[in-house]
Design an enzyme around this catalytic site. Structure first.
Site, PDB file in Angstrom:
ATOM      1  N   ASP A  31      41.342  39.087  91.259  1.00  0.00           N
ATOM      2  CA  ASP A  31      40.832  39.006  89.879  1.00  0.00           C
ATOM      3  C   ASP A  31      39.681  38.018  89.882  1.00  0.00           C
ATOM      4  O   ASP A  31      39.683  37.070  90.679  1.00  0.00           O
ATOM      5  CB  ASP A  31      41.955  38.515  88.930  1.00  0.00           C
ATOM      6  CG  ASP A  31      41.719  38.949  87.488  1.00  0.00           C
ATOM      7  OD1 ASP A  31      40.709  38.508  86.904  1.00  0.00           O
ATOM      8  OD2 ASP A  31      42.531  39.714  86.949  1.00  0.00           O
ATOM      9  N   SER A 112      41.672  55.925  80.871  1.00  0.00           N
ATOM     10  CA  SER A 112      42.152  55.521  79.537  1.00  0.00           C
ATOM     11  C   SER A 112      42.259  56.738  78.621  1.00  0.00           C
ATOM     12  O   SER A 112      41.475  57.697  78.754  1.00  0.00           O
ATOM     13  CB  SER A 112      41.151  54.533  78.927  1.00  0.00           C
ATOM     14  OG  SER A 112      41.415  54.350  77.568  1.00  0.00           O
ATOM     15  N   TYR A 135      32.869  51.866  76.720  1.00  0.00           N
ATOM     16  CA  TYR A 135      34.105  51.663  77.475  1.00  0.00           C
ATOM     17  C   TYR A 135      34.712  53.022  77.852  1.00  0.00           C
ATOM     18  O   TYR A 135      35.014  53.284  79.025  1.00  0.00           O
ATOM     19  CB  TYR A 135      35.096  50.846  76.637  1.00  0.00           C
ATOM     20  CG  TYR A 135      36.489  50.817  77.215  1.00  0.00           C
ATOM     21  CD1 TYR A 135      36.823  49.964  78.258  1.00  0.00           C
ATOM     22  CD2 TYR A 135      37.489  51.668  76.717  1.00  0.00           C
ATOM     23  CE1 TYR A 135      38.102  49.955  78.796  1.00  0.00           C
ATOM     24  CE2 TYR A 135      38.760  51.667  77.248  1.00  0.00           C
ATOM     25  CZ  TYR A 135      39.070  50.815  78.283  1.00  0.00           C
ATOM     26  OH  TYR A 135      40.332  50.822  78.816  1.00  0.00           O
ATOM     27  N   LYS A 139      35.111  55.033  81.653  1.00  0.00           N
ATOM     28  CA  LYS A 139      36.353  55.591  82.221  1.00  0.00           C
ATOM     29  C   LYS A 139      36.181  57.092  82.516  1.00  0.00           C
ATOM     30  O   LYS A 139      36.691  57.611  83.507  1.00  0.00           O
ATOM     31  CB  LYS A 139      37.515  55.371  81.244  1.00  0.00           C
ATOM     32  CG  LYS A 139      37.845  53.896  81.019  1.00  0.00           C
ATOM     33  CD  LYS A 139      38.402  53.253  82.269  1.00  0.00           C
ATOM     34  CE  LYS A 139      38.836  51.831  82.048  1.00  0.00           C
ATOM     35  NZ  LYS A 139      39.479  51.228  83.202  1.00  0.00           N
ATOM     36  N   LYS A 174      44.184  38.265  75.222  1.00  0.00           N
ATOM     37  CA  LYS A 174      43.272  39.341  74.852  1.00  0.00           C
ATOM     38  C   LYS A 174      42.622  39.218  73.470  1.00  0.00           C
ATOM     39  O   LYS A 174      41.773  40.025  73.108  1.00  0.00           O
ATOM     40  CB  LYS A 174      44.006  40.690  74.963  1.00  0.00           C
ATOM     41  CG  LYS A 174      44.351  41.023  76.405  1.00  0.00           C
ATOM     42  CD  LYS A 174      44.923  42.396  76.591  1.00  0.00           C
ATOM     43  CE  LYS A 174      43.854  43.437  76.554  1.00  0.00           C
ATOM     44  NZ  LYS A 174      44.259  44.703  77.169  1.00  0.00           N
ATOM     45  N   PHE A 197      45.732  48.619  57.642  1.00  0.00           N
ATOM     46  CA  PHE A 197      44.906  49.521  56.826  1.00  0.00           C
ATOM     47  C   PHE A 197      45.798  50.334  55.878  1.00  0.00           C
ATOM     48  O   PHE A 197      46.921  50.700  56.230  1.00  0.00           O
ATOM     49  CB  PHE A 197      44.135  50.513  57.712  1.00  0.00           C
ATOM     50  CG  PHE A 197      43.182  49.862  58.679  1.00  0.00           C
ATOM     51  CD1 PHE A 197      42.535  48.685  58.360  1.00  0.00           C
ATOM     52  CD2 PHE A 197      42.922  50.448  59.914  1.00  0.00           C
ATOM     53  CE1 PHE A 197      41.647  48.080  59.246  1.00  0.00           C
ATOM     54  CE2 PHE A 197      42.042  49.858  60.812  1.00  0.00           C
ATOM     55  CZ  PHE A 197      41.407  48.672  60.476  1.00  0.00           C
ATOM     56  N   ARG A 204      49.877  55.940  66.461  1.00  0.00           N
ATOM     57  CA  ARG A 204      49.371  55.791  67.824  1.00  0.00           C
ATOM     58  C   ARG A 204      50.542  55.957  68.790  1.00  0.00           C
ATOM     59  O   ARG A 204      51.694  55.743  68.419  1.00  0.00           O
ATOM     60  CB  ARG A 204      48.826  54.358  68.037  1.00  0.00           C
ATOM     61  CG  ARG A 204      47.613  54.010  67.232  1.00  0.00           C
ATOM     62  CD  ARG A 204      46.352  54.360  68.026  1.00  0.00           C
ATOM     63  NE  ARG A 204      45.153  54.028  67.282  1.00  0.00           N
ATOM     64  CZ  ARG A 204      44.653  54.767  66.295  1.00  0.00           C
ATOM     65  NH1 ARG A 204      45.249  55.882  65.924  1.00  0.00           N
ATOM     66  NH2 ARG A 204      43.548  54.404  65.668  1.00  0.00           N
TER      67      ARG A 204
HETATM   68  N1  LIG Z   1      45.900  47.709  77.495  1.00  0.00           N
HETATM   69  C1  LIG Z   1      45.720  48.970  77.138  1.00  0.00           C
HETATM   70  O1  LIG Z   1      46.203  49.403  76.060  1.00  0.00           O
HETATM   71  C2  LIG Z   1      44.933  49.907  78.007  1.00  0.00           C
HETATM   72  C3  LIG Z   1      44.759  51.236  77.570  1.00  0.00           C
HETATM   73  C4  LIG Z   1      44.032  52.115  78.380  1.00  0.00           C
HETATM   74  C5  LIG Z   1      43.515  51.694  79.598  1.00  0.00           C
HETATM   75  N2  LIG Z   1      43.664  50.393  79.977  1.00  0.00           N
HETATM   76  C6  LIG Z   1      43.094  49.993  81.279  1.00  0.00           C
HETATM   77  O2  LIG Z   1      44.108  49.357  82.036  1.00  0.00           O
HETATM   78  C7  LIG Z   1      43.532  48.376  82.902  1.00  0.00           C
HETATM   79  C8  LIG Z   1      44.209  47.034  82.673  1.00  0.00           C
HETATM   80  O3  LIG Z   1      44.028  46.661  81.305  1.00  0.00           O
HETATM   81  P1  LIG Z   1      44.690  45.364  80.669  1.00  0.00           P
HETATM   82  O4  LIG Z   1      45.112  45.729  79.313  1.00  0.00           O
HETATM   83  O5  LIG Z   1      45.644  44.774  81.622  1.00  0.00           O
HETATM   84  O6  LIG Z   1      43.385  44.453  80.517  1.00  0.00           O
HETATM   85  P2  LIG Z   1      43.128  42.908  80.813  1.00  0.00           P
HETATM   86  O7  LIG Z   1      41.807  42.612  80.200  1.00  0.00           O
HETATM   87  O8  LIG Z   1      44.302  42.119  80.428  1.00  0.00           O
HETATM   88  O9  LIG Z   1      42.981  42.879  82.399  1.00  0.00           O
HETATM   89  C9  LIG Z   1      41.797  43.205  83.087  1.00  0.00           C
HETATM   90  C10 LIG Z   1      41.623  42.198  84.221  1.00  0.00           C
HETATM   91  O10 LIG Z   1      40.451  42.558  84.980  1.00  0.00           O
HETATM   92  C11 LIG Z   1      39.793  41.344  85.353  1.00  0.00           C
HETATM   93  N3  LIG Z   1      38.389  41.632  85.624  1.00  0.00           N
HETATM   94  C12 LIG Z   1      37.428  41.972  84.719  1.00  0.00           C
HETATM   95  N4  LIG Z   1      36.255  42.129  85.340  1.00  0.00           N
HETATM   96  C13 LIG Z   1      36.471  41.896  86.674  1.00  0.00           C
HETATM   97  C14 LIG Z   1      35.637  41.918  87.841  1.00  0.00           C
HETATM   98  N5  LIG Z   1      34.330  42.201  87.759  1.00  0.00           N
HETATM   99  N6  LIG Z   1      36.185  41.633  89.044  1.00  0.00           N
HETATM  100  C15 LIG Z   1      37.514  41.319  89.141  1.00  0.00           C
HETATM  101  N7  LIG Z   1      38.345  41.281  88.079  1.00  0.00           N
HETATM  102  C16 LIG Z   1      37.831  41.583  86.863  1.00  0.00           C
HETATM  103  C17 LIG Z   1      39.985  40.424  84.150  1.00  0.00           C
HETATM  104  O11 LIG Z   1      39.809  39.053  84.477  1.00  0.00           O
HETATM  105  C18 LIG Z   1      41.418  40.766  83.733  1.00  0.00           C
HETATM  106  O12 LIG Z   1      42.362  39.919  84.358  1.00  0.00           O
HETATM  107  C19 LIG Z   1      42.040  48.367  82.595  1.00  0.00           C
HETATM  108  O13 LIG Z   1      41.390  49.191  83.537  1.00  0.00           O
HETATM  109  C20 LIG Z   1      41.968  48.989  81.215  1.00  0.00           C
HETATM  110  O14 LIG Z   1      40.723  49.599  80.983  1.00  0.00           O
HETATM  111  C21 LIG Z   1      44.372  49.504  79.220  1.00  0.00           C
END
Ligand SMILES: NC(=O)c1ccc[n+]([C@@H]2O[C@H](COP(=O)([O-])OP(=O)(O)OC[C@H]3O[C@@H](n4cnc5c(N)ncnc54)[C@H](O)[C@@H]3O)[C@@H](O)[C@H]2O)c1
Length: 303
Positions: A31, A112, A135, A139, A174, A197, A204
């Site tokens: 990370d 996503s 975003y 994806k 977050k 809302f 969802r």
């Molecule tokens: N949380 C949701 O509801 C959801 C829904 C759909 C998709 N996603 C996808 O799931 C994955 C995880 O999401 P999350 O909710 O845990 O998000 P999060 O933001 O908590 O985690 C993302 C992590 O990626 C790290 N990161 C960002 N840029 C980076 C880089 N350049 N190099 C190394 N690390 C980097 C951040 O520091 C963070 O720890 C992501 O790909 C997100 O797009 C999440």
């Protein structure tokens, strides 16, 4: 198995790390700590690498591994920096992908439900994507890239995961991008009426992070290349969240409704079609909304 988890300090990545360690796998947690929180992985035994997935030189230093779970991304869908989102989410993905191709390693990467945009629900993997922001577009580009290379058998295994709305322990960093469940919990914990809302009937597909992370780890052992939805298959309303929070927090707070400023372009209903998930995974999601909220509040938020 030795598994590289990118985005390991984030919500889902940190839960993936825990599951892998619980089942005895060796984990390399990567990370750049730009957004995730070190506290999410501070109790893990994993080797930690603080690095940016965009830096190609980092891949040369990695030890031999058997699989990659690629979670790292810019995840704030409201961020206005399209260049950064596309660089990290798409170019970063390609770096990880190319590393796996070169070393012949299995890859589970994260897409996503955002790729469906305002398309019809229940959302099926085969329907036309309609990304509505940078975003979701980033994806979508990852999915197109992966699909093209699946047919060429570029990697021993490629699985793309389209999470729906994930909530649970590890999302505290977050801010406004945290789940509605966490945000409403904070308001109710402060004894304020939860603001949603008008009139709370929007639905969802909310999936608990323990299910999302478990299925992501299982994806490493799937027998075929696939891009698959990870949701519960059951859309639930904002009013349902408040009812479940009231029940588990033993409160009786009425929703405080306000006009939706995004009403013209707002999706009132999203739900995953989980037929492909059920076909490919041994166990479908276990936690319904009420069970997930109960576990989250009583075992994490209220502790
Ligand atoms: N949380 C949701 O509801 C959801 C829904 C759909 C998709 N996603 C996808 O799931 C994955 C995880 O999401 P999350 O909710 O845990 O998000 P999060 O933001 O908590 O985690 C993302 C992590 O990626 C790290 N990161 C960002 N840029 C980076 C880089 N350049 N190099 C190394 N690390 C980097 C951040 O520091 C963070 O720890 C992501 O790909 C997100 O797009 C999440």
């Amino acid at each position: 198995m030795k598994v590289l988890v990118t985005g390991a300090a984030g919500l889902i990545g940190s839960n993936v790390v825990k599951i892998l360690e619980e089942r005895g796998d060796k984990v390399i947690a990567l990370d750049d700590f730009s957004h995730g929180n070190f506290k999410n992985i501070k109790d893990c035994k994993c080797e930690v690498i603080c690095a940016d997935i965009l830096k190609e030189s980092i891949y040369q230093k990695l030890p031999k591994i058997d699989g990659v779970i690629h979670e790292a991304a810019i995840t704030d869908t409201t961020l206005k920096d399209d260049k950064l989102i596309l660089m990290v989410n798409f170019e970063g993905f390609k770096n990880v992908f190319n590393f796996c191709a070169k070393k012949k390693i299995k890859l589970v990467y994260i897409s996503s439900a955002g790729v469906y945009g305002d398309g019809p629900s229940p959302m099926k993997e085969s329907q036309n994507p309609k990304p509505l922001n940078a975003y979701a577009y980033s994806k979508y580009l990852c999915d197109c890239y992966a699909q093209k290379l699946m047919s060429k058998k570029a990697l021993p295994r490629i699985v793309g995961i389209r999470y729906f709305n994930v909530y649970g322990p590890g999302e505290y960093h977050k801010g406004s991008a945290a789940s509605m469940i966490y945000q409403l919990y904070l308001q109710m914990k402060a004894d304020r009426r939860p603001r949603i809302f008008k009139f709370g009937g929007q639905k969802r597909d909310f999936i608990y992070v323990k299910d999302a992370a478990r299925l992501t780890v299982e994806a490493l052992t799937l027998k075929r290349d696939v891009i698959v939805n990870v949701g519960t298959g059951k859309a639930r309303s904002f009013n349902d969240i408040i009812a479940a929070l009231n029940k588990t927090m033993k409160t009786n707070l009425e929703p405080d409704f306000f006009d939706n400023p995004y009403a013209a372009a707002y999706q009132d209903f999203t739900e995953a079609d989980i037929n492909l998930l059920k076909k490919n995974f041994e166990h479908p999601p276990k936690f319904g909304l009420e069970d997930g909220i109960h576990d989250y509040v009583s075992n994490y938020l209220n502790k």
